[in-house]
Design a protein around this motif. Structure first.
Motif, PDB file in Angstrom:
ATOM      1  N   VAL A 145       0.715  -1.250  -0.104  1.00 55.89           N
ATOM      2  CA  VAL A 145      -0.274   0.057   0.020  1.00 55.89           C
ATOM      3  C   VAL A 145       0.961   1.536   0.395  1.00 55.89           C
ATOM      4  CG1 VAL A 145      -1.637   1.298   1.143  1.00 55.89           C
ATOM      5  CG2 VAL A 145      -1.686  -0.991   1.598  1.00 55.89           C
ATOM      6  N   GLU A 146       2.186   0.858   0.697  1.00 55.64           N
ATOM      7  CA  GLU A 146       2.990   2.347   0.884  1.00 55.64           C
ATOM      8  C   GLU A 146       4.201   1.479   0.803  1.00 55.64           C
ATOM      9  OE1 GLU A 146       3.958   6.204   3.702  1.00 55.64           O
ATOM     10  OE2 GLU A 146       3.079   4.916   4.098  1.00 55.64           O
ATOM     11  N   SER A 147       5.226   2.040  -1.042  1.00 55.07           N
ATOM     12  CA  SER A 147       6.535   0.937  -0.170  1.00 55.07           C
ATOM     13  C   SER A 147       7.702   2.277   0.040  1.00 55.07           C
ATOM     14  CB  SER A 147       6.173   1.175  -1.619  1.00 55.07           C
ATOM     15  OG  SER A 147       6.970   2.192  -2.886  1.00 55.07           O
ATOM     16  N   GLY A 154      14.420   4.492  15.760  1.00 55.53           N
ATOM     17  CA  GLY A 154      13.831   3.525  16.614  1.00 55.53           C
ATOM     18  C   GLY A 154      11.948   3.368  16.479  1.00 55.53           C
ATOM     19  N   GLN A 155      11.833   4.385  15.368  1.00 57.09           N
ATOM     20  CA  GLN A 155      10.826   4.495  14.761  1.00 57.09           C
ATOM     21  C   GLN A 155      10.081   3.181  14.142  1.00 57.09           C
ATOM     22  OE1 GLN A 155       9.560   7.732  12.168  1.00 57.09           O
ATOM     23  NE2 GLN A 155       7.662   7.468  11.765  1.00 57.09           N
ATOM     24  N   GLN A 156       8.937   2.668  14.104  1.00 57.80           N
ATOM     25  CA  GLN A 156       8.687   2.451  14.165  1.00 57.80           C
ATOM     26  C   GLN A 156       7.152   2.229  13.266  1.00 57.80           C
ATOM     27  OE1 GLN A 156       6.922  -0.762  17.284  1.00 57.80           O
ATOM     28  NE2 GLN A 156       8.940  -2.201  17.488  1.00 57.80           N
ATOM     29  N   GLN A 157       6.771   1.349  11.701  1.00 58.79           N
ATOM     30  CA  GLN A 157       6.135   1.364  10.743  1.00 58.79           C
ATOM     31  C   GLN A 157       5.453   0.009  10.243  1.00 58.79           C
ATOM     32  OE1 GLN A 157       5.000   4.277   9.700  1.00 58.79           O
ATOM     33  NE2 GLN A 157       3.349   3.358   8.782  1.00 58.79           N
ATOM     34  N   SER A 158       4.132  -0.382   9.672  1.00 55.48           N
ATOM     35  CA  SER A 158       3.738  -1.724  10.253  1.00 55.48           C
ATOM     36  C   SER A 158       3.672  -1.426   8.116  1.00 55.48           C
ATOM     37  CB  SER A 158       2.077  -1.819  10.611  1.00 55.48           C
ATOM     38  OG  SER A 158       2.684  -1.191  11.394  1.00 55.48           O
ATOM     39  N   LEU A 159       4.076  -2.473   7.423  1.00 58.43           N
ATOM     40  CA  LEU A 159       3.671  -2.231   5.960  1.00 58.43           C
ATOM     41  C   LEU A 159       2.673  -3.256   5.833  1.00 58.43           C
ATOM     42  CD1 LEU A 159       7.241  -4.013   5.176  1.00 58.43           C
ATOM     43  CD2 LEU A 159       6.285  -1.985   4.367  1.00 58.43           C
ATOM     44  N   LYS A 160       1.772  -2.542   4.935  1.00 60.46           N
ATOM     45  CA  LYS A 160       0.583  -3.482   4.121  1.00 60.46           C
ATOM     46  C   LYS A 160       0.970  -3.535   3.374  1.00 60.46           C
ATOM     47  CE  LYS A 160      -4.117  -2.593   4.340  1.00 60.46           C
ATOM     48  NZ  LYS A 160      -5.713  -2.339   4.869  1.00 60.46           N
ATOM     49  N   VAL A 161       0.258  -5.596   3.026  1.00 63.97           N
ATOM     50  CA  VAL A 161       0.509  -6.079   1.906  1.00 63.97           C
ATOM     51  C   VAL A 161      -1.254  -5.926   1.400  1.00 63.97           C
ATOM     52  CG1 VAL A 161       1.591  -7.974   0.494  1.00 63.97           C
ATOM     53  CG2 VAL A 161       2.495  -7.001   2.406  1.00 63.97           C
ATOM     54  N   MET A 162      -1.214  -5.801  -0.399  1.00 61.98           N
ATOM     55  CA  MET A 162      -2.307  -6.634  -0.771  1.00 61.98           C
ATOM     56  C   MET A 162      -2.266  -7.430  -1.838  1.00 61.98           C
ATOM     57  SD  MET A 162      -5.172  -4.572   1.009  1.00 61.98           S
ATOM     58  CE  MET A 162      -6.191  -5.376   0.393  1.00 61.98           C
ATOM     59  N   ALA A 163      -3.202  -8.519  -2.641  1.00 64.28           N
ATOM     60  CA  ALA A 163      -2.934  -9.131  -3.754  1.00 64.28           C
ATOM     61  C   ALA A 163      -4.368  -8.850  -4.313  1.00 64.28           C
ATOM     62  CB  ALA A 163      -2.748 -10.196  -2.618  1.00 64.28           C
ATOM     63  N   THR A 164      -4.051  -9.292  -5.625  1.00 60.46           N
ATOM     64  CA  THR A 164      -5.267  -8.698  -6.626  1.00 60.46           C
ATOM     65  C   THR A 164      -5.496 -10.097  -7.504  1.00 60.46           C
ATOM     66  OG1 THR A 164      -4.863  -6.025  -6.424  1.00 60.46           O
ATOM     67  CG2 THR A 164      -5.542  -7.102  -7.565  1.00 60.46           C
ATOM     68  N   SER A 166      -7.321 -12.430 -10.332  1.00 60.29           N
ATOM     69  CA  SER A 166      -8.224 -12.468 -11.780  1.00 60.29           C
ATOM     70  C   SER A 166      -9.692 -11.269 -11.891  1.00 60.29           C
ATOM     71  CB  SER A 166      -7.946 -12.863 -12.545  1.00 60.29           C
ATOM     72  OG  SER A 166      -9.007 -14.755 -11.749  1.00 60.29           O
ATOM     73  N   ASP A 167     -10.081 -11.953 -10.569  1.00 57.09           N
ATOM     74  CA  ASP A 167     -11.971 -11.250 -10.812  1.00 57.09           C
ATOM     75  C   ASP A 167     -11.469  -9.905  -9.680  1.00 57.09           C
ATOM     76  OD1 ASP A 167     -11.411 -11.893  -8.331  1.00 57.09           O
ATOM     77  OD2 ASP A 167     -12.848 -13.211  -7.311  1.00 57.09           O
ATOM     78  N   HIS A 168     -10.665  -8.734  -9.581  1.00 58.63           N
ATOM     79  CA  HIS A 168      -9.940  -7.345  -9.459  1.00 58.63           C
ATOM     80  C   HIS A 168     -10.361  -7.135  -7.952  1.00 58.63           C
ATOM     81  CE1 HIS A 168      -9.637  -7.085 -13.439  1.00 58.63           C
ATOM     82  NE2 HIS A 168     -11.222  -6.894 -13.889  1.00 58.63           N
ATOM     83  N   THR A 169     -10.914  -8.431  -7.697  1.00 62.57           N
ATOM     84  CA  THR A 169     -10.924  -8.195  -5.827  1.00 62.57           C
ATOM     85  C   THR A 169      -9.406  -8.580  -4.913  1.00 62.57           C
ATOM     86  OG1 THR A 169     -10.948 -10.994  -5.379  1.00 62.57           O
ATOM     87  CG2 THR A 169     -13.025  -9.707  -5.499  1.00 62.57           C
ATOM     88  N   GLN A 170      -9.619  -7.848  -4.230  1.00 60.84           N
ATOM     89  CA  GLN A 170      -7.904  -7.326  -3.272  1.00 60.84           C
ATOM     90  C   GLN A 170      -8.681  -8.421  -2.047  1.00 60.84           C
ATOM     91  OE1 GLN A 170      -7.298  -3.559  -3.549  1.00 60.84           O
ATOM     92  NE2 GLN A 170      -5.980  -3.964  -5.038  1.00 60.84           N
ATOM     93  N   ARG A 171      -7.436  -8.821  -1.177  1.00 58.38           N
ATOM     94  CA  ARG A 171      -7.487  -9.199  -0.158  1.00 58.38           C
ATOM     95  C   ARG A 171      -5.937  -8.948   0.663  1.00 58.38           C
ATOM     96  NH1 ARG A 171      -7.769 -15.925  -0.147  1.00 58.38           N
ATOM     97  NH2 ARG A 171      -9.939 -16.427  -0.378  1.00 58.38           N
ATOM     98  N   ASP A 172      -6.384  -8.739   1.391  1.00 56.11           N
ATOM     99  CA  ASP A 172      -5.124  -8.329   2.563  1.00 56.11           C
ATOM    100  C   ASP A 172      -3.946  -9.170   3.149  1.00 56.11           C
ATOM    101  OD1 ASP A 172      -3.431  -6.937   4.922  1.00 56.11           O
ATOM    102  OD2 ASP A 172      -4.884  -6.094   5.580  1.00 56.11           O
ATOM    103  N   VAL A 173      -2.957  -9.977   3.013  1.00 53.33           N
ATOM    104  CA  VAL A 173      -2.204 -10.476   3.389  1.00 53.33           C
ATOM    105  C   VAL A 173      -1.100 -10.172   3.386  1.00 53.33           C
ATOM    106  CG1 VAL A 173      -3.074 -11.974   1.062  1.00 53.33           C
ATOM    107  CG2 VAL A 173      -1.149  -9.850   0.936  1.00 53.33           C
ATOM    108  N   THR A 174      -1.477  -9.288   3.988  1.00 51.78           N
ATOM    109  CA  THR A 174      -0.193  -9.069   5.085  1.00 51.78           C
ATOM    110  C   THR A 174       0.355  -9.799   6.352  1.00 51.78           C
ATOM    111  OG1 THR A 174      -1.026  -6.574   4.906  1.00 51.78           O
ATOM    112  CG2 THR A 174       0.825  -6.462   6.783  1.00 51.78           C
TER     113      THR A 174
END
Length: 732
Positions: A145-147, A154-164, A166-174
């Motif tokens: 979602v952000e790259s 010392g700061q922390q930040q979480s990654l978020k990964v989305m899979a797309t 063939s039917d145009h749906t998306q899943r959060d696969v983090t």
């Protein structure tokens, strides 16, 4: 087995029936490929250290990182009569009991009862362990979602990964994604995708891998100090390299080091371009010249110097020269001569590569053919050619999908198929002699098969399409060479640009230099792109590219760090010091002591850079990093200094004999009419390529004046001491 052959309506009925069993497990249908295999990957079940290794673990094997879903489904649900699953009592399934360590498991507990992973596998087994759902979509893309991130220490930040799909749906696969930081001391990455910045400024990349799809987050920890924009605007600039390096430094808040003086520039550019230190006369003339364009004139002169050919041929020999015990001495000699002739003729890089890739004929008449005498099978050629000329390390994809890239086994064997028709005629290899002649030619037949499916592979490039101008029935290697060397192929120009940049700047924009992949991004992508475009625009002229780099202001920065850039290892805010190559050191010692080499198998007075095989004995070259003759190319030399090297410089009888030679420099200076001050100046100009400081001059003068009739011994001792200092052996 019957479960795999159920019609779609029976599978759907099984799903609905399982959903009516009770409120504990939701009716959400579970698919092996969409849900189960990602879970096996994220929990490490199919990793190389577990069931994903070549022979599996305890009789249970999965494809490495899930590159073969069909194979994995069969292993989990069908193999051994499906004993790993218990459909009537899912909780009693061996797959779940092993993973939760309810029964002994060499891999330990991978998750707990009641966890999300457990519930997913439980529902899948309960629903009938479906291979696919009716109308199941396929994975198309995985992205962050952000790259781009800029973090404070010392700061922390979480990654978020989305899979797309063939039917145009998306899943959060983090949660099912695997994370790996290229430099955990700069930024670490936890299993849940949480990044934690280190305490010091820096930058790195974090790889996020979901199944066989990879995306990369670039993370920067800038300096605390804010540097005014005017500071960077006022920096001297000679070409586009300076613009792009300074833009990156401004982003990071790093101040570059001061520029070097003319003497340091001459020594640096001489050792980089022709592989030897300048003479005392060259240093004096260059420093005293008032010509405002003298640096450009110097670079032009060096690029036309005969030593340029030997220096760069020797560097390429590391990448191409095979084991002489394997392919034969005469073949290696002809190969070395061919390489040097290309540099004598100023052959453009693309033509150089085309000649190598399409080489055919006799090993005794066309040295380039030795490439195919050494690498005799299509798979061997595929790994060598892709790494050398594309910067793509395909070796992993020979056995399984590449762990850190998009290349599959299909890609590997389609690429290898370009070499399927290469034939050899002759007695072949007979190590350790292999003295016979061999002919390499292209036959009318020859195939490469996929090792799993048995499919005959059609030659295809790794990406893009073959040029339409190539004849269908021509040598397949001609098509490959045409595709590789086109100006549309940035990998081809990129790996050579990176290689030359590293040779002059001490570190590649991508490191290692021949490992161009998305999970190993360049430290300055804009600069690499600009250099690639420039190399293509100048028609792959190596000399012109070297000149562009050498005349940039960035090349002329000091290696002495300031408070701002002392921790910078990637952005060329200073020159990165590195030990001189073995041959450069050896030739420089011979030049300084005025004692020529005596190398076996070489004409008298030959330089180390002219040695045509590593079988020419030299303890000095071996000590300072010359590759072993039994090592397969391409060879990467380690630039690290070692205790053995320091001890050799201090104790070598050969170096001592050179210094104390009656026909050497020390004896000549001692017998000359030069004053003590003039001798001091000659020593510093000759060994360090600079004038001595007042304190240094005074020390030498006092030592020589006190010596009286032992002047030669003092000069010899001074030369020995100076040759043992980092200022001599390290490129500043």
């Amino acid at each position: 087995m019957l479960r795999r052959t159920r019609p779609g309506w029976l599978l759907l009925l099984a799903v609905l029936s399982a959903g009516l069993a009770g409120p504990t497990h939701a009716v959400q249908p579970v698919s092996f490929e969409l849900d189960v295999q990602p879970l096996l990957t994220s929990t490490g079940c199919n990793a190389g250290a577990c069931h994903g290794k070549q022979r599996g673990q305890n009789g249970f094997q999965l494809s490495l990182l899930g590159f073969d879903p069909e194979y994995d489904y069969h292993a989990v649900a069908v193999e051994a009569r499906g004993r790993r699953l218990s459909h009537g009592a899912p909780g009693q399934s061996l797959l779940l009991q092993k993973a939760t360590a309810e029964v002994p498991h060499g891999g330990g507990r991978r998750f707990t009862v009641g966890s999300a992973e457990y519930e997913t596998l439980y529902r899948w087994i309960e629903q009938g362990a479906l291979r696919r759902l009716p109308g199941e979509p396929t994975l198309q893309q995985v992205e962050l979602v952000e790259s781009q991130f800029s973090l404070l220490p010392g700061q922390q930040q979480s990654l978020k990964v989305m899979a797309t799909y063939s039917d145009h749906t998306q899943r959060d696969v983090t949660a099912q994604t695997t994370y790996l930081s290229n430099d955990a001391t700069v930024v670490s990455a936890a299993a849940d995708g949480t990044m934690t910045a280190g305490k010091l400024p820096g930058e790195t990349a974090v790889m996020a891998r979901y199944m066989n799809r990879i995306c990369v987050a670039e993370v920067v920890i800038p300096q605390d100090e804010m540097v005014p924009a005017e500071f960077y605007a006022d920096l001297p600039r000679n070409n586009f390299i300076d613009d792009l390096v300074y833009a990156k430094l401004q982003k990071l808040g790093i101040r570059p080091s001061e520029p070097i003086d003319d003497a340091t520039f001459l020594r640096r550019v001489s050792t980089d371009l022709i592989g030897r230190v300048p003479t005392a006369e060259e240093v004096a003339d260059f420093v005293q010249s008032s010509d405002p364009n003298k640096r450009e004139a110097c670079v032009d002169r060096l690029l036309q110097h005969p030593a340029y050919v030997d220096h760069w041929s020797n560097m390429w020999a590391d990448l191409l020269r095979p084991n002489p015990y394997r392919v034969g001495i005469k073949a290696v000699f002809n190969y070395d001569h061919w390489i040097r002739q290309q540099f004598r003729d100023d052959v453009p890089y693309d033509e150089f590569v085309r000649k190598l890739v399409t080489a055919k004929g006799s090993t005794w008449h066309n040295g380039a053919v030795t490439l195919y005498r050494d690498r005799r099978s299509p798979d061997e050629m595929a790994t060598l050619i892709s790494q050398l000329f594309l910067g793509v390390r395909l070796e992993c994809a020979k056995c399984h999908h590449h762990v850190f890239e998009k290349w599959s086994q299909q890609d590997f064997y389609q690429f290898a198929a370009f070499f399927a028709k290469v034939k050899h005629k002759g007695t072949g290899l007979s190590p350790p002699i292999s003295g016979s002649e061999e002919l390499v030619y292209v036959g009318t037949s020859g195939t490469v098969k996929h090792p799993v499916s048995g499919e005959v592979m059609t030659p295809r490039p790794l990406f893009g399409e073959l040029p339409e101008s190539v004849e269908a029935n021509a040598d397949p290697r001609e098509a490959l060479a045409a595709w590789m060397t086109t100006k549309d192929n940035d990998y081809f120009a990129g790996v050579q640009v990176n290689r030359l940049w590293a040779a002059l700047m001490g570190r590649g924009l991508v490191d290692p230099v021949d490992d161009l992949r998305s999970t190993n991004p360049p430290s300055n992508p804009a600069l690499l792109d600009a250099l690639v475009q420039h190399f293509q625009d100048i028609n792959f002229d190596n000399k012109q590219l070297l000149k562009t780099i050498a005349l940039s202001n960035v090349y002329s920065l000091s290696s002495l760090p300031n408070e701002s850039n002392v921790g910078d290892r990637l952005n060329y805010s200073r020159h990165y010091r590195h030990r001189l190559r073995a041959e450069v050191l050896m030739d420089s010692i011979a030049q300084i002591t005025e004692t020529p080499h005596s190398l076996s198998g070489m004409p008298a007075g030959s330089r180390a850079n002219q040695v045509w095989t590593h079988r020419v004995d030299s303890f000095f070259l071996d000590t300072f990093g010359r590759p072993n003759e039994n090592q397969d190319p391409p060879c990467e030399r380690l630039a690290d200094s070692t205790v053995t090297q320091a001890l050799h410089l201090m104790n070598s009888s050969d170096i001592d004999a050179r210094i104390r030679s009656d026909s050497g420099r020390a004896a000549r200076l001692a017998a000359s009419d030069l004053s003590s001050a003039e001798v001091a100046q000659q020593l510093y100009l000759t060994i360090y390529s600079r004038m001595p400081t007042d304190a240094e001059r005074q020390y030498v003068v006092e030592a020589l004046d006190a010596a009286q009739d032992k002047r030669r011994a003092v000069i010899e001792d001074l030369m020995w001491a100076m040759l043992n200092t980092p200022e001599f052996s390290i490129q500043n």
